[in-house]
Design a protein around this motif. Sequence first.
Motif, mmCIF file in Angstrom:
data_model
loop_
_atom_site.group_PDB
_atom_site.id
_atom_site.type_symbol
_atom_site.label_atom_id
_atom_site.label_comp_id
_atom_site.label_asym_id
_atom_site.label_seq_id
_atom_site.Cartn_x
_atom_site.Cartn_y
_atom_site.Cartn_z
ATOM 1 N N GLN A 145 9.821 23.240 59.838
ATOM 2 C CA GLN A 145 10.876 23.695 58.944
ATOM 3 C C GLN A 145 10.378 24.712 57.910
ATOM 4 O O GLN A 145 11.100 25.062 56.971
ATOM 5 N N GLY A 146 9.125 25.191 58.126
ATOM 6 C CA GLY A 146 8.618 26.288 57.295
ATOM 7 C C GLY A 146 8.146 25.849 55.918
ATOM 8 O O GLY A 146 8.032 24.660 55.652
ATOM 9 N N PRO A 147 7.915 26.799 55.089
ATOM 10 C CA PRO A 147 8.078 28.250 55.330
ATOM 11 C C PRO A 147 6.896 28.900 56.054
ATOM 12 O O PRO A 147 6.978 30.048 56.472
ATOM 13 N N GLY A 148 5.797 28.126 56.248
ATOM 14 C CA GLY A 148 4.634 28.706 56.894
ATOM 15 C C GLY A 148 4.640 28.463 58.398
ATOM 16 O O GLY A 148 5.518 27.797 58.960
ATOM 17 N N THR A 149 3.636 29.001 59.084
ATOM 18 C CA THR A 149 3.469 28.823 60.528
ATOM 19 C C THR A 149 2.411 27.761 60.774
ATOM 20 O O THR A 149 1.363 27.752 60.102
ATOM 21 N N TYR A 150 2.684 26.902 61.735
ATOM 22 C CA TYR A 150 1.713 25.858 62.076
ATOM 23 C C TYR A 150 0.929 26.308 63.298
ATOM 24 O O TYR A 150 1.493 26.757 64.303
#
Length: 366
Positions: A267-272
Amino acid sequence: MSIFRALRFGLWLVFLGVLGACKAPPLTPPGLTLVPVATPTPKPTIPATAVLLDPYATPPMDGEVPTATNTPTSTPTPTATKTPTPSPTATASSTFDLAVQKTAQCNQASGACTFSITVINNGPGPYTGGVPTQDTISPTVPFTLTAFGGGGGTLCYTSGSAVNCGPHYPVNLPPGGAYHLTLMVQVGAAGTFQNCVSLQLQDLNPANNQACIPFTVMPTSPPTATPTPTPSPTPMVSGSLDMAIGKTYVCSSPGYYCTFTLVVTNQGPGTYSGPLTVTDQPNPPWSTLLASGGYAGGQFCSSISSADSVLTCSAPSVTLSPGGVYTFTFNVYFGPGGYSQTFQNCASLPGDSNPANDQVCIPVTP
């Protein structure tokens, strides 16, 4: 003789001659009466077509007219009407297409394998009836069928290198419907082997009526492997990542065979980016739920033994941008005895910036 006597004798002869001419002597003796002879009646001619019905009847005497006997008209023997051979009922082979799929999970050290077989009706029409399958292992591989289960009260028996199975009761498979079968086999050899399952019926598409997969069993005493620790997800800056988990399941009845789906969403806001691990734990534990000979596991999800209580699903490398989704799927077979009571089942993610959506619990009724 004197002339007188000669004349008298001559007259007497004349007299006798005249008398004989005048009176004829009678033809019959006195006292008898002549009867005219009757004219014989001509003997009737029997028509050529007359037939004596009784071969032992006394023929008529001469001059006797036989009494005409009506020859009964023979009743013709009725011609036997052939019972029409019923046309064979059209089989459903023109209306459905059953396809078989198969997976295998083996404990490489012990040789205990679980074969999961799914038969899906690709349509276009529904199918009702048996689903006979034949699962074949190489004749050179010794094995023992330790448990089995499936819809419709599935029954199985071994014959040589094959395991033959089918539901005891007819199953109804609408288009898209599935029949599930599970075989638990103890393999007595080490190596990589081919295992094929085939449907023993005819349908629209015979090409998908067989599925073959390889499976591997390691030597009986493999070297002790050092367990590789499950890597932790790549550390992320606090507050930059929120991973959420959702869970659903579907069960076939009365086979006590269920499929669980775990959905992980970034669900963000970063990339996993990194390995992704999810744990699944029911209450009561899996060891209790599968006590009658069941199993649980799937691709990227650990197999559950009778002593395990937690199932772990791990993907070695996953990259999820915001909104990205990753799905784990595993199957659970509750054994021949089945487990039919409702239980609580929870799936969990490692903690992140929002722990509120890192666990999901649902009630499950096999």
